[in-house]
Design a protein around this motif. Structure first.
Motif, mmCIF file in Angstrom:
data_model
loop_
_atom_site.group_PDB
_atom_site.id
_atom_site.type_symbol
_atom_site.label_atom_id
_atom_site.label_comp_id
_atom_site.label_asym_id
_atom_site.label_seq_id
_atom_site.Cartn_x
_atom_site.Cartn_y
_atom_site.Cartn_z
ATOM 1 N N ARG A 41 0.828 -1.257 -0.113
ATOM 2 C CA ARG A 41 -0.046 0.200 -0.022
ATOM 3 C C ARG A 41 0.874 1.321 -0.038
ATOM 4 O O ARG A 41 0.496 2.277 -0.908
ATOM 5 N N PRO A 42 1.914 1.410 0.649
ATOM 6 C CA PRO A 42 2.820 2.662 0.811
ATOM 7 C C PRO A 42 3.391 2.766 -0.497
ATOM 8 O O PRO A 42 3.569 4.029 -0.932
ATOM 9 N N ILE A 43 3.540 1.772 -1.206
ATOM 10 C CA ILE A 43 4.300 1.824 -2.535
ATOM 11 C C ILE A 43 3.295 2.346 -3.462
ATOM 12 O O ILE A 43 3.629 3.274 -4.348
ATOM 13 N N SER A 44 2.043 1.825 -3.500
ATOM 14 C CA SER A 44 0.743 2.388 -4.478
ATOM 15 C C SER A 44 0.741 3.916 -4.104
ATOM 16 O O SER A 44 0.531 4.772 -4.908
ATOM 17 N N GLU A 45 0.570 4.232 -2.883
ATOM 18 C CA GLU A 45 0.308 5.695 -2.454
ATOM 19 C C GLU A 45 1.529 6.664 -2.690
ATOM 20 O O GLU A 45 1.302 7.664 -3.393
ATOM 21 N N LEU A 46 2.872 5.973 -2.851
ATOM 22 C CA LEU A 46 3.965 6.585 -3.495
ATOM 23 C C LEU A 46 3.678 7.158 -4.689
ATOM 24 O O LEU A 46 3.989 8.108 -5.284
ATOM 25 N N ALA A 47 3.508 6.053 -5.690
ATOM 26 C CA ALA A 47 3.266 6.241 -7.102
ATOM 27 C C ALA A 47 2.147 7.221 -7.387
ATOM 28 O O ALA A 47 2.323 8.349 -8.112
ATOM 29 N N GLU A 49 1.044 9.886 -4.999
ATOM 30 C CA GLU A 49 1.590 11.390 -4.562
ATOM 31 C C GLU A 49 2.866 11.787 -5.277
ATOM 32 O O GLU A 49 2.807 13.013 -5.711
ATOM 33 N N GLN A 50 3.677 10.936 -5.729
ATOM 34 C CA GLN A 50 4.972 11.321 -6.541
ATOM 35 C C GLN A 50 4.687 11.530 -8.285
ATOM 36 O O GLN A 50 5.435 11.806 -8.872
ATOM 37 N N GLY A 51 3.562 10.900 -8.594
ATOM 38 C CA GLY A 51 3.237 10.833 -10.132
ATOM 39 C C GLY A 51 4.643 10.105 -10.488
ATOM 40 O O GLY A 51 5.026 10.350 -11.865
ATOM 41 N N ARG A 52 4.926 8.983 -10.243
ATOM 42 C CA ARG A 52 6.026 8.160 -10.699
ATOM 43 C C ARG A 52 5.634 6.639 -10.926
ATOM 44 O O ARG A 52 4.778 6.229 -9.949
ATOM 45 N N ASP A 53 6.203 5.752 -11.537
ATOM 46 C CA ASP A 53 5.971 4.316 -11.738
ATOM 47 C C ASP A 53 6.655 3.913 -10.360
ATOM 48 O O ASP A 53 7.883 4.123 -10.106
ATOM 49 N N THR A 141 12.106 9.306 -12.646
ATOM 50 C CA THR A 141 12.689 8.087 -12.539
ATOM 51 C C THR A 141 11.612 7.155 -11.834
ATOM 52 O O THR A 141 10.529 7.428 -11.634
ATOM 53 N N THR A 142 12.036 5.705 -12.029
ATOM 54 C CA THR A 142 10.973 4.847 -11.741
ATOM 55 C C THR A 142 11.464 4.087 -10.235
ATOM 56 O O THR A 142 12.830 3.916 -10.190
ATOM 57 N N ALA A 143 10.584 3.857 -9.240
ATOM 58 C CA ALA A 143 10.884 3.404 -8.103
ATOM 59 C C ALA A 143 10.621 1.746 -8.088
ATOM 60 O O ALA A 143 9.579 1.427 -8.024
ATOM 61 N N LEU A 144 11.735 1.099 -8.500
ATOM 62 C CA LEU A 144 11.685 -0.458 -8.509
ATOM 63 C C LEU A 144 12.308 -0.998 -7.158
ATOM 64 O O LEU A 144 13.504 -0.972 -6.937
ATOM 65 N N LEU A 145 11.336 -1.370 -6.369
ATOM 66 C CA LEU A 145 11.881 -1.576 -4.922
ATOM 67 C C LEU A 145 11.968 -3.410 -4.827
ATOM 68 O O LEU A 145 10.974 -4.002 -5.162
ATOM 69 N N THR A 146 12.985 -3.904 -4.554
ATOM 70 C CA THR A 146 13.515 -5.401 -4.244
ATOM 71 C C THR A 146 12.506 -5.761 -3.091
ATOM 72 O O THR A 146 12.700 -5.167 -2.135
#
Length: 250
Positions: A41-47, A49-53, A141-146
């Protein structure tokens, strides 16, 4: 008790603690889907709020299964904390005096809810930490979190704050048991702040100063709160001793 009796007692306490953790892991695996959804959920909210993938990525075949096992173990440790904390003190308590046993029981009674409250606080600040730390990335940039490193971040954050909530209770316990005075606690504030800084530097997964201080500040406040409680207890103990001295003198 003989050495053999102590070892048998230790084996018994460890078995009960391990059994509680295993049962907690079973419950943790059952709710792992809900926990994983909460982690994403925080990752989805991050996308949003910041308008990034932004997405959570599994880099190898077994990483999804490994993540569920890690979630199950973490949930098991947290939900079984009342049991293994009690077993820890139950092993120590036979060697304590009567009033020290009372303090030990008080420690467990205070430590368990504080540890759980600390874990809850860590979970509450998690979305803010994710947004804050990923916000330093350049636009576009894109936030690809392992998945593994992301869960390691969450685990260390939650446990670090949980432990931080318990440590002041330990100081108060030592003060009530007459091992540590409030003056000694206050005189060691420089060493305490250094130790807290080192602890948060190790516990903080992200290599940035901001996240370290976000953990260190509440730990310092809790340390001085424990010192204040110890000071009030010492002042009350001195007054009681003075009254006893006056009564004996009369």
């Amino acid at each position: 008790m003989s050495l053999g009796s102590h070892l048998i007692e230790l084996r018994k306490r460890l078995f009960i603690a391990a059994l509680a953790i295993v049962l907690g892991m079973v419950a943790g695996y059952i709710v792992s889907d809900y926990v994983l959804s909460a982690l994403i959920r925080p990752i989805s909210e991050l996308a949003a709020e910041q308008g990034r993938d932004a997405s959570l990525n599994f880099t190898d075949v077994s990483s999804a299964f490994d993540l569920r096992i890690q979630i199950a173990f973490t949930v098991g440790v947290v939900v079984s904390s009342p049991v293994w904390l009690y077993q820890l003190w139950a092993f120590v308590m036979p060697g304590l005096k009567k009033h020290e046993k009372r303090y030990a029981v008080g420690f467990v009674a205070a430590a368990v809810p504080l540890f759980l409250a600390g874990c809850a606080a860590g979970w509450f600040v998690l979305p803010h930490m994710v947004t804050l730390l990923t916000g330093f990335a350049p636009e576009g940039t894109t936030a690809l979190l392992t998945a593994r490193s992301y869960f390691d971040f969450v685990l260390k954050l939650v446990l670090a704050i949980g432990i931080a909530f318990v440590l002041p209770v330990f100081l108060v316990l030592l003060n009530f048991a007459g091992v540590l005075s409030a003056v000694a606690i206050l005189k060691s504030w420089r060493i305490a702040i250094l130790a807290i800084t080192l602890f948060t530097a190790i516990a903080t997964p992200a290599a940035d100063v901001m996240s370290m201080f976000l953990l260190a500040i509440p730990m310092v406040l809790l340390y001085f709160t424990a010192a204040g409680i110890a000071w009030l207890h010492d002042r009350r103990a001195r007054r009681t001793q003075q009254q006893l001295d006056v009564e004996l003198a009369v």
